[in-house]
Scaffold this motif. Structure first.
Motif, PDB file in Angstrom:
ATOM      1  N   ARG A 147       0.624  -1.224  -0.013  1.00  0.00           N
ATOM      2  CA  ARG A 147       0.106  -0.081   0.051  1.00  0.00           C
ATOM      3  C   ARG A 147       0.849   1.333   0.081  1.00  0.00           C
ATOM      4  N   ARG A 148       2.121   1.445   0.635  1.00  0.00           N
ATOM      5  CA  ARG A 148       3.024   2.166   0.526  1.00  0.00           C
ATOM      6  C   ARG A 148       3.368   2.752  -0.642  1.00  0.00           C
ATOM      7  N   TRP A 149       4.029   1.637  -1.544  1.00  0.00           N
ATOM      8  CA  TRP A 149       4.645   1.957  -2.781  1.00  0.00           C
ATOM      9  C   TRP A 149       3.909   0.737  -3.775  1.00  0.00           C
ATOM     10  N   PRO A 150       2.764   1.152  -4.308  1.00  0.00           N
ATOM     11  CA  PRO A 150       2.151  -0.068  -5.067  1.00  0.00           C
ATOM     12  C   PRO A 150       2.737  -0.362  -6.333  1.00  0.00           C
ATOM     13  N   VAL A 204      -2.059  -1.769  -7.239  1.00  0.00           N
ATOM     14  CA  VAL A 204      -1.740  -0.673  -7.923  1.00  0.00           C
ATOM     15  C   VAL A 204      -3.211   0.165  -8.361  1.00  0.00           C
ATOM     16  N   GLY A 205      -4.295  -0.713  -8.815  1.00  0.00           N
ATOM     17  CA  GLY A 205      -5.415   0.243  -9.177  1.00  0.00           C
ATOM     18  C   GLY A 205      -6.068   0.761  -7.791  1.00  0.00           C
ATOM     19  N   ALA A 206      -5.903   0.024  -6.823  1.00  0.00           N
ATOM     20  CA  ALA A 206      -6.627   0.420  -5.458  1.00  0.00           C
ATOM     21  C   ALA A 206      -6.038   1.683  -4.946  1.00  0.00           C
ATOM     22  N   TRP A 207      -4.719   1.736  -4.695  1.00  0.00           N
ATOM     23  CA  TRP A 207      -3.935   2.358  -3.771  1.00  0.00           C
ATOM     24  C   TRP A 207      -2.963   3.221  -4.266  1.00  0.00           C
ATOM     25  N   GLU A 208      -2.616   3.151  -5.793  1.00  0.00           N
ATOM     26  CA  GLU A 208      -1.830   4.420  -6.282  1.00  0.00           C
ATOM     27  C   GLU A 208      -2.636   5.702  -6.258  1.00  0.00           C
ATOM     28  N   THR A 209      -2.035   6.581  -5.683  1.00  0.00           N
ATOM     29  CA  THR A 209      -2.460   8.011  -5.685  1.00  0.00           C
ATOM     30  C   THR A 209      -2.675   8.724  -7.068  1.00  0.00           C
ATOM     31  N   SER A 210      -1.386   8.463  -7.879  1.00  0.00           N
ATOM     32  CA  SER A 210      -1.384   9.055  -9.310  1.00  0.00           C
ATOM     33  C   SER A 210      -2.145   8.024 -10.247  1.00  0.00           C
ATOM     34  N   ARG A 211      -3.176   8.553 -10.527  1.00  0.00           N
ATOM     35  CA  ARG A 211      -4.257   7.518 -11.488  1.00  0.00           C
ATOM     36  C   ARG A 211      -3.592   7.398 -12.736  1.00  0.00           C
ATOM     37  N   THR A 226      -2.435   3.652 -14.385  1.00  0.00           N
ATOM     38  CA  THR A 226      -2.684   3.317 -15.650  1.00  0.00           C
ATOM     39  C   THR A 226      -1.393   2.797 -16.492  1.00  0.00           C
ATOM     40  N   ILE A 227      -0.509   3.573 -16.514  1.00  0.00           N
ATOM     41  CA  ILE A 227       0.699   3.238 -17.030  1.00  0.00           C
ATOM     42  C   ILE A 227       1.334   2.091 -16.521  1.00  0.00           C
ATOM     43  N   VAL A 228       1.565   1.814 -15.335  1.00  0.00           N
ATOM     44  CA  VAL A 228       2.242   0.678 -14.697  1.00  0.00           C
ATOM     45  C   VAL A 228       1.480  -0.494 -15.236  1.00  0.00           C
ATOM     46  N   ARG A 229      -0.053  -0.409 -15.011  1.00  0.00           N
ATOM     47  CA  ARG A 229      -0.714  -1.737 -15.172  1.00  0.00           C
ATOM     48  C   ARG A 229      -0.768  -2.115 -16.503  1.00  0.00           C
ATOM     49  N   VAL A 230      -0.971  -1.095 -17.651  1.00  0.00           N
ATOM     50  CA  VAL A 230      -0.824  -1.604 -19.001  1.00  0.00           C
ATOM     51  C   VAL A 230       0.589  -1.960 -19.357  1.00  0.00           C
ATOM     52  N   ALA A 231       1.402  -1.502 -18.770  1.00  0.00           N
ATOM     53  CA  ALA A 231       2.765  -1.877 -19.266  1.00  0.00           C
ATOM     54  C   ALA A 231       3.148  -3.115 -18.967  1.00  0.00           C
ATOM     55  N   ILE A 232       2.572  -3.584 -17.565  1.00  0.00           N
ATOM     56  CA  ILE A 232       2.958  -4.851 -17.324  1.00  0.00           C
ATOM     57  C   ILE A 232       1.964  -5.876 -17.939  1.00  0.00           C
ATOM     58  N   ILE A 233       0.651  -5.541 -18.203  1.00  0.00           N
ATOM     59  CA  ILE A 233      -0.223  -6.407 -18.868  1.00  0.00           C
ATOM     60  C   ILE A 233       0.313  -6.677 -20.240  1.00  0.00           C
ATOM     61  N   VAL A 234       0.699  -5.502 -20.908  1.00  0.00           N
ATOM     62  CA  VAL A 234       1.293  -5.721 -22.139  1.00  0.00           C
ATOM     63  C   VAL A 234       2.431  -6.592 -22.374  1.00  0.00           C
ATOM     64  N   GLY A 235       3.282  -6.179 -21.364  1.00  0.00           N
ATOM     65  CA  GLY A 235       4.548  -7.067 -21.545  1.00  0.00           C
ATOM     66  C   GLY A 235       4.169  -8.579 -21.250  1.00  0.00           C
ATOM     67  N   MET A 236       3.471  -8.875 -20.208  1.00  0.00           N
ATOM     68  CA  MET A 236       3.228 -10.207 -19.915  1.00  0.00           C
ATOM     69  C   MET A 236       2.389 -10.978 -21.280  1.00  0.00           C
ATOM     70  N   PHE A 237       1.417 -10.286 -21.841  1.00  0.00           N
ATOM     71  CA  PHE A 237       0.930 -10.882 -23.233  1.00  0.00           C
ATOM     72  C   PHE A 237       2.100 -10.892 -24.190  1.00  0.00           C
ATOM     73  N   ALA A 238       2.793  -9.971 -24.437  1.00  0.00           N
ATOM     74  CA  ALA A 238       3.772 -10.222 -25.560  1.00  0.00           C
ATOM     75  C   ALA A 238       4.681 -11.381 -25.208  1.00  0.00           C
ATOM     76  N   TRP A 239       5.162 -11.479 -24.029  1.00  0.00           N
ATOM     77  CA  TRP A 239       5.849 -12.661 -23.520  1.00  0.00           C
ATOM     78  C   TRP A 239       5.211 -13.921 -23.608  1.00  0.00           C
ATOM     79  N   LEU A 240       3.986 -13.846 -23.394  1.00  0.00           N
ATOM     80  CA  LEU A 240       3.159 -15.103 -23.754  1.00  0.00           C
ATOM     81  C   LEU A 240       2.960 -15.440 -25.136  1.00  0.00           C
ATOM     82  N   PHE A 241       2.748 -14.324 -25.914  1.00  0.00           N
ATOM     83  CA  PHE A 241       2.710 -14.860 -27.617  1.00  0.00           C
ATOM     84  C   PHE A 241       4.179 -15.296 -27.846  1.00  0.00           C
ATOM     85  N   VAL A 242       5.229 -14.650 -27.447  1.00  0.00           N
ATOM     86  CA  VAL A 242       6.560 -15.228 -27.884  1.00  0.00           C
ATOM     87  C   VAL A 242       6.838 -16.744 -27.570  1.00  0.00           C
ATOM     88  N   VAL A 243       6.448 -16.907 -26.379  1.00  0.00           N
ATOM     89  CA  VAL A 243       6.496 -18.319 -26.055  1.00  0.00           C
ATOM     90  C   VAL A 243       5.688 -19.262 -26.840  1.00  0.00           C
TER      91      VAL A 243
END
Length: 419
Positions: A61-64, A100-107, A111-128
């Motif tokens: 909660r301090r540094w989501p 991140v969605g619940a406690w990040e003060t800067s919306r 958004t940027i952190v979650r989208v980046a993680i999700i896009v990165g994970m799906f890109a890695w999934l498609f590569v595999v």
């Protein structure tokens, strides 16, 4: 956003400990079962990986955003290096994205952190998936999927992985945003509740202050009038005591009558203050005096040495409200008291009560001196009573000499509403 409480910090530490213990158990069992076969990493590496997953959760909660990046990167390395533990990693990933969605003060950052993680994970999934699809297949061994047909078991498995990951990341994203919205609404509600509580306290304090002003006004009117009258009558009685004992006796009887009237009105005021229904107190008058009692005021003023007349002009279309009558009575009382004090020995007073179709007007004039130039509590009380009754008042010297107090109160529905 609400501040992080100590209870929430303790809950995060407990969650991290539970995740650590569960991850260690999962790592041991996965290593023993041979989750990745001959290619899996050592158990020691798996234990270190579990510690890296669990430790940041205690500070989620301090540094989501930081926690989400650390957990996601550790999970990516674990799967790439085939570390024998995937279940605690999946749980930690979901918790981190949700936080991140619940406690990040800067919306925007959330958004940027979650989208980046999700896009990165799906890109890695498609590569595999692409690597698996392009590997040569000489024969189907145990655990492999057949790729025969347009919708082969291999394709079905890959679609299943895409669907599961979409639900996984989409759920973390949605529930995090939903939780953040609910916390904002709860914080706004608590803030509004605090504001209402403050307003209630201010309103209560204002009501007490207004009630004190009303009581002070009533005490001033009662005491000032009767004490002033008794003082004048006592002086007259003292001057007549040796020359005309009978007249002095009558004057002293008037002093006694004024004292009794003063005590009666004070008793009524005290009974009003003791009334348990506090809401009704500001709307009710502490005495029963009305317009019909003005004649007695005029008679008392004449008896006290201020020749006064009383004239009623017109007939009332309807009886004014009781509060209006009391206020007009008190204004007349205060004006005559001031005339006795300041107008001088040769002054006279004239009281006129006019009834019109839509208003009632009270005028008290005297022919004496101008009086005190500094408005006192008496004038302030008269202005307050006129305002409470929804009327207007004029107080000041007349151009032809003397002093004038004139109050006009509308009796239309709009005027009565002010009362």
């Amino acid at each position: 956003m609400p501040r992080i409480t100590r209870a929430q910090q303790r809950n995060d530490i407990v969650l991290a400990i539970v995740l650590l213990l569960g991850g260690l158990l999962s790592a041991v069992l996965s290593s023993v079962s041979g989750l990745y076969g001959d290619q899996q990493a050592s158990l020691a590496l798996a234990v270190g990986y579990v510690f890296v997953l669990a430790a940041p959760i205690a500070l989620r909660r301090r540094w989501p955003s930081v926690v989400a990046v650390i957990v996601s990167f550790a999970y990516f390395l674990a799967v790439t290096l085939r570390i024998p533990e995937i279940y605690a990693g999946n749980i930690a990933m979901f918790i981190a994205l949700y936080t991140v969605g619940a406690w990040e003060t800067s919306r925007r950052r959330a958004t940027i952190v979650r989208v980046a993680i999700i896009v990165g994970m799906f890109a890695w999934l498609f590569v595999v998936m692409f690597q698996d699809a392009t590997q040569p297949v000489e024969g189907i061994t145990g655990g492999a999927f057949s790729r025969a047909g347009a919708f082969s078991p291999f394709v079905a498995y890959q679609l299943l992985m895409i669907g599961i990951n979409a639900l996984f990341f989409g759920g973390a994203y949605y529930f995090g945003d939903r939780s953040h919205q609910q916390m904002r609404e709860r914080a706004a509600l608590e803030e509004r509740t605090a504001e209402l509580e403050t307003e209630r306290e201010v309103t209560a304090a204002q009501a007490v202050a207004l009630d004190r002003v009303r009581i002070a006004r009533e005490l001033h009117d009662v005491v000032a009038h009767h004490v002033s009258l008794m003082g004048v009558q006592a002086g007259v009685a003292r001057s007549l005591l040796t020359r005309d004992p009978d007249a002095a006796r009558e004057t002293l009887a008037s002093v006694e009558s004024s004292a009794r009237a003063s005590l009666h009105e004070l008793r009524q005021l005290l009974e009003t203050l003791r009334t348990p229904d506090g809401d009704a107190a500001p709307q009710t008058a502490p005495t029963t005096h009305g317009l019909t009692s003005i004649q007695a005021l005029v008679d008392d003023a004449t008896a006290a040495g201020l020749p006064s007349t009383f004239t009623v002009v017109g007939d009332p279309a309807c009886d004014p409200p009781p509060l209006v009558q009391v206020n007009l009575y008190r204004i007349a009382q205060e004006a005559l008291t001031n005339a006795r004090r300041h107008a001088g020995p040769d002054a006279s007073a004239d009281v006129r009560l006019r009834f019109e179709t839509d208003a009632v007007e009270l005028e008290i004039s005297n022919t004496g001196r101008r009086g005190s130039s500094t408005p006192g509590l008496g004038q302030l009380g008269m202005r307050e009573r006129a305002a409470v009754s929804g009327g207007t008042i004029e107080i000041g010297p007349r151009s032809r000499g003397g002093y004038l107090v004139r109050v006009r109160v509308p009796l239309t529905p709009a005027g009565v509403a002010h009362v």
